[in-house]
Each structure stands twice: as structure tokens, then as C-alpha cells.
Design a protein around this motif. Sequence first.
Motif, mmCIF file in Angstrom:
data_model
loop_
_atom_site.group_PDB
_atom_site.id
_atom_site.type_symbol
_atom_site.label_atom_id
_atom_site.label_comp_id
_atom_site.label_asym_id
_atom_site.label_seq_id
_atom_site.Cartn_x
_atom_site.Cartn_y
_atom_site.Cartn_z
ATOM 1 N N TYR A 7 0.844 -1.191 0.000
ATOM 2 C CA TYR A 7 0.000 0.000 0.000
ATOM 3 C C TYR A 7 0.881 1.243 0.000
ATOM 4 O O TYR A 7 1.867 1.311 0.722
ATOM 5 C CB TYR A 7 -0.890 0.020 1.248
ATOM 6 C CG TYR A 7 -1.790 -1.183 1.375
ATOM 7 C CD1 TYR A 7 -2.918 -1.326 0.565
ATOM 8 C CD2 TYR A 7 -1.527 -2.170 2.309
ATOM 9 C CE1 TYR A 7 -3.753 -2.435 0.697
ATOM 10 C CE2 TYR A 7 -2.356 -3.274 2.439
ATOM 11 C CZ TYR A 7 -3.471 -3.401 1.633
ATOM 12 O OH TYR A 7 -4.290 -4.489 1.760
ATOM 13 N N PRO A 8 0.536 2.257 -0.786
ATOM 14 C CA PRO A 8 1.331 3.496 -0.793
ATOM 15 C C PRO A 8 1.229 4.235 0.545
ATOM 16 O O PRO A 8 0.253 4.091 1.290
ATOM 17 C CB PRO A 8 0.706 4.332 -1.910
ATOM 18 C CG PRO A 8 -0.455 3.576 -2.437
ATOM 19 C CD PRO A 8 -0.557 2.278 -1.731
ATOM 20 N N GLU A 13 -1.414 6.938 5.425
ATOM 21 C CA GLU A 13 -1.656 8.156 6.212
ATOM 22 C C GLU A 13 -3.136 8.531 6.205
ATOM 23 O O GLU A 13 -3.693 8.900 7.240
ATOM 24 C CB GLU A 13 -0.802 9.299 5.667
ATOM 25 C CG GLU A 13 0.679 9.087 5.887
ATOM 26 C CD GLU A 13 1.550 10.045 5.103
ATOM 27 O OE1 GLU A 13 1.004 11.015 4.528
ATOM 28 O OE2 GLU A 13 2.763 9.813 5.049
ATOM 29 N N ARG A 14 -3.764 8.419 5.052
ATOM 30 C CA ARG A 14 -5.190 8.745 4.955
ATOM 31 C C ARG A 14 -6.031 7.818 5.822
ATOM 32 O O ARG A 14 -6.940 8.255 6.539
ATOM 33 C CB ARG A 14 -5.636 8.643 3.495
ATOM 34 C CG ARG A 14 -7.110 8.903 3.314
ATOM 35 C CD ARG A 14 -7.492 8.803 1.843
ATOM 36 N NE ARG A 14 -8.944 8.758 1.729
ATOM 37 C CZ ARG A 14 -9.591 8.154 0.778
ATOM 38 N NH1 ARG A 14 -8.924 7.559 -0.191
ATOM 39 N NH2 ARG A 14 -10.899 8.159 0.749
ATOM 40 N N ALA A 15 -5.726 6.529 5.786
ATOM 41 C CA ALA A 15 -6.483 5.553 6.562
ATOM 42 C C ALA A 15 -6.318 5.805 8.059
ATOM 43 O O ALA A 15 -7.294 5.772 8.814
ATOM 44 C CB ALA A 15 -6.027 4.146 6.200
ATOM 45 N N ILE A 16 -5.107 6.087 8.491
ATOM 46 C CA ILE A 16 -4.850 6.369 9.912
ATOM 47 C C ILE A 16 -5.598 7.623 10.339
ATOM 48 O O ILE A 16 -6.242 7.647 11.398
ATOM 49 C CB ILE A 16 -3.334 6.503 10.170
ATOM 50 C CG1 ILE A 16 -2.646 5.156 9.963
ATOM 51 C CG2 ILE A 16 -3.076 7.036 11.575
ATOM 52 C CD1 ILE A 16 -1.133 5.246 9.884
ATOM 53 N N GLY A 34 -10.521 -0.557 1.022
ATOM 54 C CA GLY A 34 -9.968 -1.729 0.347
ATOM 55 C C GLY A 34 -8.650 -2.191 0.932
ATOM 56 O O GLY A 34 -7.784 -2.676 0.214
ATOM 57 N N ILE A 35 -8.523 -2.059 2.236
ATOM 58 C CA ILE A 35 -7.299 -2.439 2.944
ATOM 59 C C ILE A 35 -7.650 -3.607 3.861
ATOM 60 O O ILE A 35 -8.752 -3.676 4.395
ATOM 61 C CB ILE A 35 -6.781 -1.266 3.809
ATOM 62 C CG1 ILE A 35 -6.526 -0.042 2.949
ATOM 63 C CG2 ILE A 35 -5.536 -1.647 4.571
ATOM 64 C CD1 ILE A 35 -6.269 1.211 3.753
ATOM 65 N N HIS A 36 -6.700 -4.490 4.068
ATOM 66 C CA HIS A 36 -6.932 -5.569 5.028
ATOM 67 C C HIS A 36 -6.986 -4.961 6.431
ATOM 68 O O HIS A 36 -6.171 -4.112 6.784
ATOM 69 C CB HIS A 36 -5.815 -6.610 4.950
ATOM 70 C CG HIS A 36 -6.133 -7.866 5.687
ATOM 71 N ND1 HIS A 36 -5.917 -8.009 7.028
ATOM 72 C CD2 HIS A 36 -6.683 -9.031 5.255
ATOM 73 C CE1 HIS A 36 -6.305 -9.217 7.410
ATOM 74 N NE2 HIS A 36 -6.774 -9.855 6.336
ATOM 75 N N LYS A 37 -7.979 -5.388 7.209
ATOM 76 C CA LYS A 37 -8.208 -4.759 8.515
ATOM 77 C C LYS A 37 -7.030 -4.920 9.463
ATOM 78 O O LYS A 37 -6.721 -4.010 10.236
ATOM 79 C CB LYS A 37 -9.488 -5.276 9.156
ATOM 80 C CG LYS A 37 -9.471 -6.731 9.518
ATOM 81 C CD LYS A 37 -10.787 -7.169 10.126
ATOM 82 C CE LYS A 37 -10.746 -8.668 10.430
ATOM 83 N NZ LYS A 37 -12.008 -9.137 10.941
ATOM 84 N N GLU A 38 -6.323 -6.048 9.402
ATOM 85 C CA GLU A 38 -5.179 -6.232 10.307
ATOM 86 C C GLU A 38 -3.997 -5.354 9.902
ATOM 87 O O GLU A 38 -3.221 -4.931 10.746
ATOM 88 C CB GLU A 38 -4.776 -7.705 10.375
ATOM 89 C CG GLU A 38 -5.800 -8.578 11.072
ATOM 90 C CD GLU A 38 -6.157 -8.090 12.476
ATOM 91 O OE1 GLU A 38 -5.262 -7.701 13.239
ATOM 92 O OE2 GLU A 38 -7.364 -8.108 12.808
ATOM 93 N N ALA A 39 -3.865 -5.084 8.613
ATOM 94 C CA ALA A 39 -2.819 -4.160 8.170
ATOM 95 C C ALA A 39 -3.099 -2.768 8.729
ATOM 96 O O ALA A 39 -2.210 -2.121 9.294
ATOM 97 C CB ALA A 39 -2.755 -4.115 6.646
ATOM 98 N N LEU A 40 -4.344 -2.326 8.607
ATOM 99 C CA LEU A 40 -4.713 -1.008 9.125
ATOM 100 C C LEU A 40 -4.562 -0.962 10.638
ATOM 101 O O LEU A 40 -4.083 0.027 11.185
ATOM 102 C CB LEU A 40 -6.145 -0.649 8.714
ATOM 103 C CG LEU A 40 -6.664 0.701 9.201
ATOM 104 C CD1 LEU A 40 -5.735 1.846 8.824
ATOM 105 C CD2 LEU A 40 -8.072 0.943 8.674
#
Length: 103
Positions: A7-8, A13-16, A34-40
Motif C-alpha cells: 500500500y502506498p 496516512e489517509r487511513a490512519i 480496500g485495505i486488510h483490517k489487520e494491516a490497518l
Amino acid sequence: MAAPRKYPDELRERAIREVRATGRPIAHVAKDLGIHKEALRGWVRQAEADRGERDDRLTTAKLDELKQLRRENAELSRANEILKAASVFFAQEIDRPRTRPSR
């Protein structure tokens, strides 16, 4: 060499920011982006550690320093092994009896 990031950084940064600003559950934000929840979840935890809000994780700066120190330690260990082998070799050369060449 480190593996390429899936992920870029901008998306991270946007997700956080979205998790922190909206207070929405991580799983919902992850699904929307569209991100895996554990990654976030890991990104949010690391961001909290970097801000000093968590004591159970090292900050990114400390992790980078630790990686660098481990690389240096491995390099110095390799150099030390080479020097030990060289000292054994030269000690054997010194202890070897000298013979005169035959004429």
C-alpha cells in the motif's frame, strides 16, 4: 533489500487519519478503503506508538535504529570470525619448525 510495500504511504496516512478523526471501527474504514483490517490495525498501533500514546511498541525511529544496530552487529561478528581464523593461521605459521633448504 526490503520487500516493496503493498500500500502506498499516502493511503496509509489517509487511513490512519480517518480512523483517528472519525472514531469509526478499523474494520469499517479498512473495508471502505480496500485495505486488510489487520494491516490497518498495525498502522494505527504504530502511529500511536510514534505519538507516544502506546508503551507496548517501539517507535518507528527506534525500530530503524534497532535494525541498523543489528546489521552492524552482524557485520562486526563476521569480521571478528575472519580475524580469529587469520590469527589461528598465523599462529600455526609461527609455530611451524623452520627447515633449511637442501643444497
